[in-house]
Motif scaffolding. Structure first.
Motif, PDB file in Angstrom:
ATOM      1  N   ALA A  44       0.864  -1.181   0.000  1.00  0.00           N
ATOM      2  CA  ALA A  44       0.000   0.000   0.000  1.00  0.00           C
ATOM      3  C   ALA A  44       0.899   1.229   0.000  1.00  0.00           C
ATOM      4  CB  ALA A  44      -0.912   0.010   1.224  1.00  0.00           C
ATOM      5  N   VAL A  45       0.508   2.220  -0.759  1.00  0.00           N
ATOM      6  CA  VAL A  45       1.307   3.442  -0.852  1.00  0.00           C
ATOM      7  C   VAL A  45       0.393   4.655  -0.759  1.00  0.00           C
ATOM      8  CG1 VAL A  45       3.124   2.365  -2.232  1.00  0.00           C
ATOM      9  CG2 VAL A  45       1.207   3.488  -3.392  1.00  0.00           C
ATOM     10  N   PRO A  46       0.884   5.734  -0.166  1.00  0.00           N
ATOM     11  CA  PRO A  46       0.096   6.970  -0.163  1.00  0.00           C
ATOM     12  C   PRO A  46       0.173   7.626  -1.534  1.00  0.00           C
ATOM     13  CG  PRO A  46       2.209   7.323   0.925  1.00  0.00           C
ATOM     14  CD  PRO A  46       2.147   5.863   0.575  1.00  0.00           C
ATOM     15  N   GLY A  47      -0.976   8.069  -2.036  1.00  0.00           N
ATOM     16  CA  GLY A  47      -0.986   8.723  -3.339  1.00  0.00           C
ATOM     17  C   GLY A  47      -2.053   8.144  -4.244  1.00  0.00           C
ATOM     18  N   LYS A  48      -2.244   8.774  -5.388  1.00  0.00           N
ATOM     19  CA  LYS A  48      -3.263   8.332  -6.337  1.00  0.00           C
ATOM     20  C   LYS A  48      -2.757   7.212  -7.232  1.00  0.00           C
ATOM     21  CE  LYS A  48      -5.731  12.755  -6.451  1.00  0.00           C
ATOM     22  NZ  LYS A  48      -6.187  13.897  -7.300  1.00  0.00           N
ATOM     23  N   THR A  49      -1.441   7.191  -7.482  1.00  0.00           N
ATOM     24  CA  THR A  49      -0.830   6.118  -8.266  1.00  0.00           C
ATOM     25  C   THR A  49       0.487   5.750  -7.602  1.00  0.00           C
ATOM     26  OG1 THR A  49       0.471   7.579  -9.715  1.00  0.00           O
ATOM     27  CG2 THR A  49      -1.800   7.088 -10.389  1.00  0.00           C
ATOM     28  N   LYS A  50       0.923   4.520  -7.806  1.00  0.00           N
ATOM     29  CA  LYS A  50       2.189   4.111  -7.199  1.00  0.00           C
ATOM     30  C   LYS A  50       3.361   4.855  -7.819  1.00  0.00           C
ATOM     31  CE  LYS A  50       2.953  -0.063 -10.041  1.00  0.00           C
ATOM     32  NZ  LYS A  50       3.076  -1.549  -9.995  1.00  0.00           N
ATOM     33  N   GLU A  51       3.213   5.252  -9.084  1.00  0.00           N
ATOM     34  CA  GLU A  51       4.299   5.959  -9.764  1.00  0.00           C
ATOM     35  C   GLU A  51       4.594   7.311  -9.124  1.00  0.00           C
ATOM     36  OE1 GLU A  51       2.913   2.769 -12.229  1.00  0.00           O
ATOM     37  OE2 GLU A  51       1.788   4.448 -11.362  1.00  0.00           O
ATOM     38  N   GLU A  52       3.583   7.939  -8.512  1.00  0.00           N
ATOM     39  CA  GLU A  52       3.801   9.244  -7.902  1.00  0.00           C
ATOM     40  C   GLU A  52       4.241   9.134  -6.441  1.00  0.00           C
ATOM     41  OE1 GLU A  52      -0.437  10.790  -6.049  1.00  0.00           O
ATOM     42  OE2 GLU A  52      -0.066  11.171  -8.165  1.00  0.00           O
ATOM     43  N   SER A  53       4.308   7.918  -5.927  1.00  0.00           N
ATOM     44  CA  SER A  53       4.713   7.710  -4.534  1.00  0.00           C
ATOM     45  C   SER A  53       6.230   7.669  -4.411  1.00  0.00           C
ATOM     46  CB  SER A  53       4.117   6.403  -3.998  1.00  0.00           C
ATOM     47  OG  SER A  53       4.711   6.058  -2.765  1.00  0.00           O
ATOM     48  N   VAL A  54       6.784   8.615  -3.676  1.00  0.00           N
ATOM     49  CA  VAL A  54       8.233   8.646  -3.462  1.00  0.00           C
ATOM     50  C   VAL A  54       8.677   7.406  -2.698  1.00  0.00           C
ATOM     51  CG1 VAL A  54      10.143   9.923  -2.402  1.00  0.00           C
ATOM     52  CG2 VAL A  54       8.279  11.166  -3.513  1.00  0.00           C
ATOM     53  N   ALA A  55       7.888   7.004  -1.709  1.00  0.00           N
ATOM     54  CA  ALA A  55       8.236   5.827  -0.910  1.00  0.00           C
ATOM     55  C   ALA A  55       8.296   4.576  -1.784  1.00  0.00           C
ATOM     56  CB  ALA A  55       7.224   5.638   0.218  1.00  0.00           C
ATOM     57  N   TYR A  56       7.353   4.440  -2.708  1.00  0.00           N
ATOM     58  CA  TYR A  56       7.350   3.286  -3.601  1.00  0.00           C
ATOM     59  C   TYR A  56       8.589   3.300  -4.490  1.00  0.00           C
ATOM     60  CZ  TYR A  56       5.975  -0.039  -7.220  1.00  0.00           C
ATOM     61  OH  TYR A  56       5.960  -1.105  -8.093  1.00  0.00           O
ATOM     62  N   GLY A  57       8.961   4.461  -4.996  1.00  0.00           N
ATOM     63  CA  GLY A  57      10.135   4.573  -5.860  1.00  0.00           C
ATOM     64  C   GLY A  57      11.407   4.141  -5.151  1.00  0.00           C
ATOM     65  N   ILE A  58      11.517   4.502  -3.872  1.00  0.00           N
ATOM     66  CA  ILE A  58      12.689   4.107  -3.085  1.00  0.00           C
ATOM     67  C   ILE A  58      12.714   2.591  -2.909  1.00  0.00           C
ATOM     68  CG2 ILE A  58      13.774   4.271  -0.808  1.00  0.00           C
ATOM     69  CD1 ILE A  58      12.528   7.115  -0.627  1.00  0.00           C
ATOM     70  N   ALA A  59      11.562   2.030  -2.540  1.00  0.00           N
ATOM     71  CA  ALA A  59      11.482   0.581  -2.332  1.00  0.00           C
ATOM     72  C   ALA A  59      11.744  -0.173  -3.635  1.00  0.00           C
ATOM     73  CB  ALA A  59      10.115   0.213  -1.760  1.00  0.00           C
ATOM     74  N   LEU A  60      11.234   0.341  -4.742  1.00  0.00           N
ATOM     75  CA  LEU A  60      11.419  -0.314  -6.039  1.00  0.00           C
ATOM     76  C   LEU A  60      12.891  -0.368  -6.421  1.00  0.00           C
ATOM     77  CD1 LEU A  60      10.067  -1.535  -8.587  1.00  0.00           C
ATOM     78  CD2 LEU A  60       9.961   0.798  -9.498  1.00  0.00           C
ATOM     79  N   ALA A  61      13.624   0.697  -6.121  1.00  0.00           N
ATOM     80  CA  ALA A  61      15.052   0.717  -6.438  1.00  0.00           C
ATOM     81  C   ALA A  61      15.819  -0.318  -5.628  1.00  0.00           C
ATOM     82  CB  ALA A  61      15.621   2.116  -6.178  1.00  0.00           C
ATOM     83  N   ALA A  62      15.338  -0.590  -4.417  1.00  0.00           N
ATOM     84  CA  ALA A  62      16.007  -1.566  -3.551  1.00  0.00           C
ATOM     85  C   ALA A  62      15.519  -2.990  -3.805  1.00  0.00           C
ATOM     86  CB  ALA A  62      15.787  -1.201  -2.086  1.00  0.00           C
ATOM     87  N   MET A  76      -4.159  10.400   0.348  1.00  0.00           N
ATOM     88  CA  MET A  76      -4.082  11.116   1.624  1.00  0.00           C
ATOM     89  C   MET A  76      -3.862  12.594   1.311  1.00  0.00           C
ATOM     90  SD  MET A  76      -4.216   8.542   3.842  1.00  0.00           S
ATOM     91  CE  MET A  76      -3.362   8.738   5.390  1.00  0.00           C
ATOM     92  N   PRO A  77      -4.908  13.401   1.283  1.00  0.00           N
ATOM     93  CA  PRO A  77      -4.779  14.801   0.870  1.00  0.00           C
ATOM     94  C   PRO A  77      -3.911  15.616   1.826  1.00  0.00           C
ATOM     95  CG  PRO A  77      -6.932  14.418   1.865  1.00  0.00           C
ATOM     96  CD  PRO A  77      -6.284  13.070   1.705  1.00  0.00           C
ATOM     97  N   MET A  78      -3.156  16.551   1.252  1.00  0.00           N
ATOM     98  CA  MET A  78      -2.315  17.442   2.048  1.00  0.00           C
ATOM     99  C   MET A  78      -3.176  18.624   2.500  1.00  0.00           C
ATOM    100  SD  MET A  78       0.642  15.975   2.084  1.00  0.00           S
ATOM    101  CE  MET A  78       1.795  17.238   2.559  1.00  0.00           C
ATOM    102  N   THR A  79      -3.818  18.460   3.631  1.00  0.00           N
ATOM    103  CA  THR A  79      -4.709  19.495   4.143  1.00  0.00           C
ATOM    104  C   THR A  79      -4.768  19.420   5.664  1.00  0.00           C
ATOM    105  OG1 THR A  79      -7.001  20.310   4.112  1.00  0.00           O
ATOM    106  CG2 THR A  79      -6.685  17.946   3.916  1.00  0.00           C
ATOM    107  N   LYS A  80      -5.172  20.522   6.286  1.00  0.00           N
ATOM    108  CA  LYS A  80      -5.394  20.536   7.732  1.00  0.00           C
ATOM    109  C   LYS A  80      -6.884  20.526   8.065  1.00  0.00           C
ATOM    110  CE  LYS A  80      -1.056  22.883   8.876  1.00  0.00           C
ATOM    111  NZ  LYS A  80      -0.431  24.094   9.471  1.00  0.00           N
ATOM    112  N   ASP A  81      -7.709  20.376   7.027  1.00  0.00           N
ATOM    113  CA  ASP A  81      -9.153  20.297   7.215  1.00  0.00           C
ATOM    114  C   ASP A  81      -9.482  18.986   7.916  1.00  0.00           C
ATOM    115  OD1 ASP A  81     -11.938  19.591   6.714  1.00  0.00           O
ATOM    116  OD2 ASP A  81     -11.986  21.275   5.310  1.00  0.00           O
ATOM    117  N   GLU A  82      -9.906  19.044   9.167  1.00  0.00           N
ATOM    118  CA  GLU A  82     -10.121  17.846   9.972  1.00  0.00           C
ATOM    119  C   GLU A  82     -11.173  16.916   9.368  1.00  0.00           C
ATOM    120  OE1 GLU A  82      -8.447  16.737  12.484  1.00  0.00           O
ATOM    121  OE2 GLU A  82      -7.106  18.456  12.591  1.00  0.00           O
TER     122      GLU A  82
END
Length: 242
Positions: A44-62, A76-82
């Motif tokens: 599971a990755v945060p984001g709309k697509t795995k390609e835009e997930s920085v965490a996924y890109g790091i894991a994929l390289a390893a 997971m939207p970048m907002t402070k709206d509770e």
């Protein structure tokens, strides 16, 4: 979400993992992180697509073989709206629990360490409250890697270490003694830079630590006001530790 108790008992060993992939350098993934990523049926990755997930890109390289692993994307939207945050967390947790009900363990990839300002924690609380197994797999925190990139220690002897989120008020927090780490300073860099520039301290900035485009500044005057989101500032008291 209504939980099927029969399935929950049957598949109680299915686990929701929060896996820290470190700040950017794929070589900083731990052996345990690589094992859990390989063992889990679902990523599971945060984001709309795995390609835009920085965490996924790091894991994929390893771990290149995860390219063929089933991956779910959790927005997971970048907002402070509770209200918006609550809705997104509940929706994401429901996605995870549907998979756990099927007896499929899920590894949620997160930058740095899952215990530090991580999106995983919001989902973990809901999944755990529903009765499912959860586990955190430590990763290298960005400020630890930044200290290494600077080739300097963060604290010695009785010095204190303070980790401060830059997206909130920092004026009082930066007065604390010892070393201050200002996380995710990029979006508010002009204000953060102005606040720390007045201090009698050693001031550093590390942008994109371990990633392409890594940039290091060793003086407040060198810090660009347009630094990116993955930027942190380290403020060290000049006084020698007792």
């Amino acid at each position: 979400m209504k939980i099927n108790k029969t399935l929950l008992v049957k598949y109680q060993k299915a686990t929701f993992y929060g896996v820290g992939v470190g700040p950017g350098d794929p070589e900083l993934l731990t052996i345990k992180a690589v094992r859990i990523i390989n063992e889990c049926e679902i990523l599971a990755v945060p984001g709309k697509t795995k390609e835009e997930s920085v965490a996924y890109g790091i894991a994929l390289a390893a771990v290149p073989e995860i390219a063929d692993k089933e991956t779910v994307c959790i927005h997971m939207p970048m907002t402070k709206d509770e209200k918006k945050l609550k809705e997104s967390h509940e929706k994401g947790a429901a996605q995870i629990m549907r998979l756990l009900e099927q007896g499929r363990s899920v590894a949620f990839l997160t930058l740095g360490d899952p215990t530090i300002y991580s999106t995983y924690l919001y989902l973990q609380k809901l999944v755990q409250e529903a009765g499912y197994e959860t586990e955190i797999v430590s990763g290298v925190a960005s400020f630890l890697a930044a200290g290494a990139a600077l080739n300097t220690g963060l604290v010695e002897k009785k010095q204190q270490l303070h980790v401060i989120p830059s997206s909130y008020e920092i004026e009082e927090a930066i007065k604390l003694p010892g070393t201050k780490v200002l996380m995710k300073a990029g979006k508010k860099m002009p204000l953060v830079k102005e606040a720390v520039a007045r201090m009698e301290a050693d001031i550093y900035m590390v942008e994109n630590c371990g990633m392409d485009g890594e940039r290091i500044c060793r003086d407040a005057d060198e810090i660009p006001e347009d630094a990116g989101y993955y930027s942190l500032i380290i403020v060290k008291d000049k006084s020698e530790p007792d």
